[in-house]
Design an enzyme around this catalytic site. Sequence first.
Site, PDB file in Angstrom:
ATOM      1  N   ASP A 128       0.859  -1.178   0.000  1.00  0.00           N
ATOM      2  CA  ASP A 128       0.000   0.000   0.000  1.00  0.00           C
ATOM      3  C   ASP A 128       0.900   1.233   0.000  1.00  0.00           C
ATOM      4  O   ASP A 128       1.718   1.411   0.901  1.00  0.00           O
ATOM      5  CB  ASP A 128      -0.890  -0.001   1.250  1.00  0.00           C
ATOM      6  CG  ASP A 128      -2.264   0.570   0.988  1.00  0.00           C
ATOM      7  OD1 ASP A 128      -2.350   1.619   0.334  1.00  0.00           O
ATOM      8  OD2 ASP A 128      -3.255  -0.043   1.423  1.00  0.00           O
ATOM      9  N   ASP A 172      -2.958   4.879  -2.281  1.00  0.00           N
ATOM     10  CA  ASP A 172      -3.988   5.488  -1.442  1.00  0.00           C
ATOM     11  C   ASP A 172      -4.313   6.909  -1.924  1.00  0.00           C
ATOM     12  O   ASP A 172      -3.405   7.717  -2.151  1.00  0.00           O
ATOM     13  CB  ASP A 172      -3.486   5.523   0.004  1.00  0.00           C
ATOM     14  CG  ASP A 172      -4.522   6.009   0.979  1.00  0.00           C
ATOM     15  OD1 ASP A 172      -5.540   5.328   1.154  1.00  0.00           O
ATOM     16  OD2 ASP A 172      -4.304   7.084   1.580  1.00  0.00           O
ATOM     17  N   GLU A 223      -6.563   4.341  -5.691  1.00  0.00           N
ATOM     18  CA  GLU A 223      -7.803   4.699  -5.016  1.00  0.00           C
ATOM     19  C   GLU A 223      -8.146   6.131  -5.424  1.00  0.00           C
ATOM     20  O   GLU A 223      -7.342   7.041  -5.234  1.00  0.00           O
ATOM     21  CB  GLU A 223      -7.620   4.605  -3.504  1.00  0.00           C
ATOM     22  CG  GLU A 223      -8.879   4.936  -2.736  1.00  0.00           C
ATOM     23  CD  GLU A 223      -8.640   5.099  -1.252  1.00  0.00           C
ATOM     24  OE1 GLU A 223      -9.511   4.685  -0.473  1.00  0.00           O
ATOM     25  OE2 GLU A 223      -7.588   5.646  -0.865  1.00  0.00           O
ATOM     26  N   HIS A 237     -10.967  -2.342   3.629  1.00  0.00           N
ATOM     27  CA  HIS A 237     -10.713  -1.941   5.016  1.00  0.00           C
ATOM     28  C   HIS A 237     -11.457  -0.677   5.425  1.00  0.00           C
ATOM     29  O   HIS A 237     -11.520  -0.357   6.619  1.00  0.00           O
ATOM     30  CB  HIS A 237      -9.213  -1.734   5.213  1.00  0.00           C
ATOM     31  CG  HIS A 237      -8.667  -0.635   4.348  1.00  0.00           C
ATOM     32  ND1 HIS A 237      -8.571  -0.755   2.978  1.00  0.00           N
ATOM     33  CD2 HIS A 237      -8.218   0.608   4.646  1.00  0.00           C
ATOM     34  CE1 HIS A 237      -8.080   0.356   2.477  1.00  0.00           C
ATOM     35  NE2 HIS A 237      -7.864   1.198   3.462  1.00  0.00           N
ATOM     36  N   ASP A 238     -11.989   0.064   4.465  1.00  0.00           N
ATOM     37  CA  ASP A 238     -12.711   1.307   4.742  1.00  0.00           C
ATOM     38  C   ASP A 238     -14.220   1.176   4.589  1.00  0.00           C
ATOM     39  O   ASP A 238     -14.952   2.154   4.760  1.00  0.00           O
ATOM     40  CB  ASP A 238     -12.236   2.425   3.803  1.00  0.00           C
ATOM     41  CG  ASP A 238     -10.878   2.981   4.188  1.00  0.00           C
ATOM     42  OD1 ASP A 238     -10.497   2.859   5.373  1.00  0.00           O
ATOM     43  OD2 ASP A 238     -10.189   3.537   3.314  1.00  0.00           O
TER      44      ASP A 238
END
Length: 574
Positions: free
Chosen positions: A103, A209, A266, A341-342
């Site tokens: 990530d 991210d 993302e 995860h969000d």
Amino acid sequence: MVTFNFKKAWWKESTVYQIYPASYMDSNGDGVGDIKGIISKLDYIKDIGVDIVWLCPCYKSPQVDMGYDISDYKDIYEKYGTLEDIDELIKQLHRRGLKFLMDLVVNHTSDQHEWFRSALTSKTSPYRDFYIWKKPKYDADGNRLPPNNWLSYFGGSVWEWDEPSGEYYLHLFAKEQPDLNWENPKVVEAVHDIVKFWLDKGVDGFRMDVINFISKDPLYPDAPVVNPGSKYQDGSKFYSAGPRLHEYLAGLGKILKEHDGFSVGEMPAVKDPKDIIDVVAFERNELNMIFQFEHVDIDQGVAHKFTPRSWPLTELKSIFNKWETFMQENDGWNAIYIENHDQPRSVSRFGCDEDEYRVNSSKGLAALFGLMSGTIFLYEGQELGMRNVPKSWPISKYRDIETLNHYNELIANNATEEELKICLEEVQKKSRDNARTPIQWDSSEYAGFSTVKPWIDVNDDYKKCNAAAQVNDPESVLSFWRTVFALRKAHKDIFVYGLFELVDAVSEDVFAYKRYYDDKSALVIASFSKKEVKWDVPVDLVKAGKIRLQNYEDAEFASTVILRPFETIVYIYE
């Protein structure tokens, strides 16, 4: 009819398994997952049928935002392990034929990073311009104001006052996560160095991210007022696709192409596919694919994420149809996900997590989204049909900074008991903690995740829903996901490179689509209803074929299909 055929690439044929390290497996009994714990479960992961493992941030971090606040990009958070542990993880993944994604969080750092700590010491620090600093504004009465009215994703202003220097610094997220200044060539150079460091260690690519936030409108104008009740407003139109974004992404893409690396970006706050097609168009060599957010914003109210909004199935179908067809018409590629995860658990959000329906609903979502056009991302625990935290959880059980900040802000603003009650109901539906409870490995204490009380509570249902109960059960959700991935690989012409065509856009009970490649085709049908549904198959799709996947043993295909609650059928034509 669209006749375009996708260009072939290894990453299009791959499926990705995402791991949140704190919640995966604790190997040393401290209540926190770690890298050695992940290594101990690699055979389990391989057996699911995935090709790539993506690990959420494991870098050195104060953990204000669970690792998305990085204080050293070339070291590991001590509770997760060491650089040597990462080297072993990479070695063991590659030994099993699995690739590894890290990530990459480079829109911001931690305020404990040496760059920012130096930037705070003096305006002449060589790292001062690694971040974004602005002078204050003043109102008519001489009161100091932030440079603009942008709202932070974690509440309040995006600007934090630094008294010694008399300037504000920008943080789109927590104040402990200052944004990097990509206008500074030295920042770009430093990020490139980080990327090369990990690629040289054997990493096969990156999930990036909020990568579309790295280029901001240099004027930093006020955002339009869309929520009059709030002091701060959504400013994403000024940073979600800034003027130099493609330049910065091309620089990253060049490095990755040299290593045949994988990239997925993302990209929140982007709803118009035209704004991002240049990012993922095959020949532009910026990113392989992006995560769009439209479908996971579907249940968010106007005022805030934690306000209610209901949605019809036709809206969800319309969103996926838009992105599927746009990408195939414009030489792009989708990243297909319904959990991460969000986000909350998909069976709780998009399906039905009641005991009677949870298994079939989870299977239906697996077939529906696992056979779409794009690279499939499976989040830890999704393969088991894990669901949201119990409705009985009080706010004290939650750990997520976004959740707690919002709830505390309501209290500070003298919210009524009814407003707090509604907020807590929405938190149970949407909090990021829904995805962060420990993986339920077995029915022993703490679900086999740890030998001590974990950093966040285990979901109450772990004795019924766990990996040990499913791994050898051919009727389990886990076994169904294995079959979905096997079917995708066995018929990759159809399910990887085939085109997507929505069927019956108006039904509020059935989500169906056709996949086709030359003379090969398939029909995927999924009921979203607790009731029996009678669905008429379009006349041109009533042809000879065979049911290749179903979540009811005695499924039948005919001109009219009687679908039982959350029934799904995958029919491949002869």
